[in-house]
Design an enzyme around this catalytic site. Structure first.
Site, PDB file in Angstrom:
ATOM      1  N   SER A 153       0.807  -1.213   0.000  1.00 53.38           N
ATOM      2  CA  SER A 153       0.000   0.000   0.000  1.00 53.38           C
ATOM      3  C   SER A 153       0.847   1.272   0.000  1.00 53.38           C
ATOM      4  O   SER A 153       0.475   2.258  -0.630  1.00 53.38           O
ATOM      5  CB  SER A 153      -0.952   0.000   1.203  1.00 53.38           C
ATOM      6  OG  SER A 153      -1.935  -0.995   1.031  1.00 53.38           O
ATOM      7  N   HIS A 199       3.570  -0.561  12.783  1.00 49.72           N
ATOM      8  CA  HIS A 199       3.757  -0.501  11.328  1.00 49.72           C
ATOM      9  C   HIS A 199       2.463  -0.083  10.628  1.00 49.72           C
ATOM     10  O   HIS A 199       2.480   0.711   9.687  1.00 49.72           O
ATOM     11  CB  HIS A 199       4.232  -1.870  10.812  1.00 49.72           C
ATOM     12  CG  HIS A 199       4.514  -1.912   9.351  1.00 49.72           C
ATOM     13  ND1 HIS A 199       5.620  -1.307   8.786  1.00 49.72           N
ATOM     14  CD2 HIS A 199       3.837  -2.478   8.330  1.00 49.72           C
ATOM     15  CE1 HIS A 199       5.604  -1.505   7.479  1.00 49.72           C
ATOM     16  NE2 HIS A 199       4.526  -2.207   7.177  1.00 49.72           N
ATOM     17  N   ARG A 243     -15.697  -5.257   3.294  1.00 44.40           N
ATOM     18  CA  ARG A 243     -15.621  -4.031   2.500  1.00 44.40           C
ATOM     19  C   ARG A 243     -15.061  -4.241   1.091  1.00 44.40           C
ATOM     20  O   ARG A 243     -14.851  -3.291   0.356  1.00 44.40           O
ATOM     21  CB  ARG A 243     -14.773  -3.001   3.251  1.00 44.40           C
ATOM     22  CG  ARG A 243     -15.492  -2.468   4.482  1.00 44.40           C
ATOM     23  CD  ARG A 243     -14.535  -1.836   5.495  1.00 44.40           C
ATOM     24  NE  ARG A 243     -15.269  -1.280   6.619  1.00 44.40           N
ATOM     25  CZ  ARG A 243     -15.746  -1.987   7.650  1.00 44.40           C
ATOM     26  NH1 ARG A 243     -15.576  -3.301   7.686  1.00 44.40           N
ATOM     27  NH2 ARG A 243     -16.398  -1.391   8.633  1.00 44.40           N
TER      28      ARG A 243
END
Length: 161
Positions: A65, A97, A136
């Site tokens: 990401s 993290h 999601r």
């Protein structure tokens, strides 16, 4: 509104402009690909549903990401799309993290929006566990990829006014 109160794929199709003449870039993280593959599928299907041509959708895969930012910038230089959708999934672990990746990615995508004249759509799931991410990316709360595609179409239309 919290996404737990709204289905991410619920929208009024009559309020979405045609994407027929729009060019899109999608940058998707390979990390948590069991989630991001479904986000990508939702985004592409939604773009095509609203008139985008397959030939006007470019996809870059990046390792994680945090790399969405650099990947989006490379996408802009190479393909000059009308909008870039950034899709990723960060799931909280036992170390800080998670916080660093989420904060850095959020700030980086925001900076791209300020620096360039096209929209960069924030499609980063930041969840506490895998089930929340699954909910999601096509689960009971819809698909954030779909939501991002609709946002991209609407922002491109706004940018062309």
């Amino acid at each position: 509104m919290a996404s737990s109160l709204k289905n991410l794929s619920d929208y009024d199709p009559k309020r979405v402009p045609s994407a027929e003449d729009m060019r899109f870039g999608i940058v998707v993280s390979e990390w948590n690909n069991n989630v991001t593959d479904d986000l990508l599928k939702g985004a592409v299907e939604s773009l095509i549903k609203h008139g985008a041509k397959n030939s006007n959708i470019e996809i870059f895969h990046v390792p994680g990401s945090f790399e969405l930012i650099a990947g989006a910038k490379m996408m802009l230089k190479k393909y000059n799309p009308d909008a870039i959708i950034c899709l990723g999934s960060v799931i909280r672990g036992d170390t800080p993290h998670f916080d660093y990746v989420c904060e850095g990615t959020t700030h980086g995508i925001a900076e791209l929006n300020l620096r360039y004249d096209i929209p960069f759509i924030f499609g980063l799931l930041t969840t506490d566990n895998l089930q929340q991410a699954i909910d999601r990316c096509g689960g009971r709360l819809g698909n954030k990829g779909t939501e991002c595609a609709i946002t991209a179409i609407k922002m491109v239309a706004l940018n062309k006014l």
